[in-house]
Design a protein around this motif. Sequence first.
Motif: not given
Length: 279
Positions: A89-102
């Motif tokens: 869950a972390v490996m999926i959610g963290l990159p998605i959140g990084l891309v969306a936020g940045y």
Amino acid sequence: MAVLKMKIRKRNWKAGMLVMLLILVGFLAAYTFLFLKHDADMVDLNSRLSPMSLLHPFGTDHLGRDVITRIFLGAQQTVGYAFTALAAAVMIGLPIGLVAGYKGGIIERILMRIADAFLAFPDTIVAIVLSGLMGPGIENLLLAIVFVKWVNYARLTRSTVVNEREKEYIAMAKINGLSDGQIIRKHIFPHIIGNVLVLASLDLGKIILLISSLSYIGLGAQPPAPEWGAMLNDARPYFQSMPSLMIYPGLAIVAVVLISNIAGDYLRDKFDVKKEVQL
């Protein structure tokens, strides 16, 4: 100063409690596997439903299998499965959140609307429905848990990145010629990791409860796997005659959830930078 001392004592108490629980668990595990050396799957009907003894400290179950051995082997499955689902869950959610936020803009709106769609229903209900649709089995259960848990990490990461990307040190890093990857790795990621660790440590207990509860109703691990929820299900017919068969797996679940919550509180205090600055 007094508030700071109270905060330090609170941290030390949590860390001490966590260490004591881990030492106790380690001692019991060493005694079980180094001295008792029982086969967790060996059926011995002559010793079925035996009470506590030196040979069987937690007694035996309805098939004569040693309960304490199955409890600790069940820890490998219940806690191991929980860590696996949490890491995915972390490996999926963290990159998605990084891309969306940045990146922001249309990319952020699309990814966050997808995340909002996942949050429209309670995660437990979604996990039960998905497990029921895909069929019983621990693999399907883990997929269902990952399917509902990645959203929390995506939203947490996105909110942290949005909060940091507009600060002056990010603008200075861009002026100095740092690439987006370098800015994320050197400046933004350190702010994310603390929040993710706190959420993950608190989420671990929830995932363990979810795995155990769904295994208890037959949607998770299947017999003869020594998973704690499945052990609770196996012990139901013997609750009146030998309630310890349900008590021990239940206590194991409570102990691990308690350890994860204490670790989460400790990490939350450790990474609470804003309060430390105010003090």
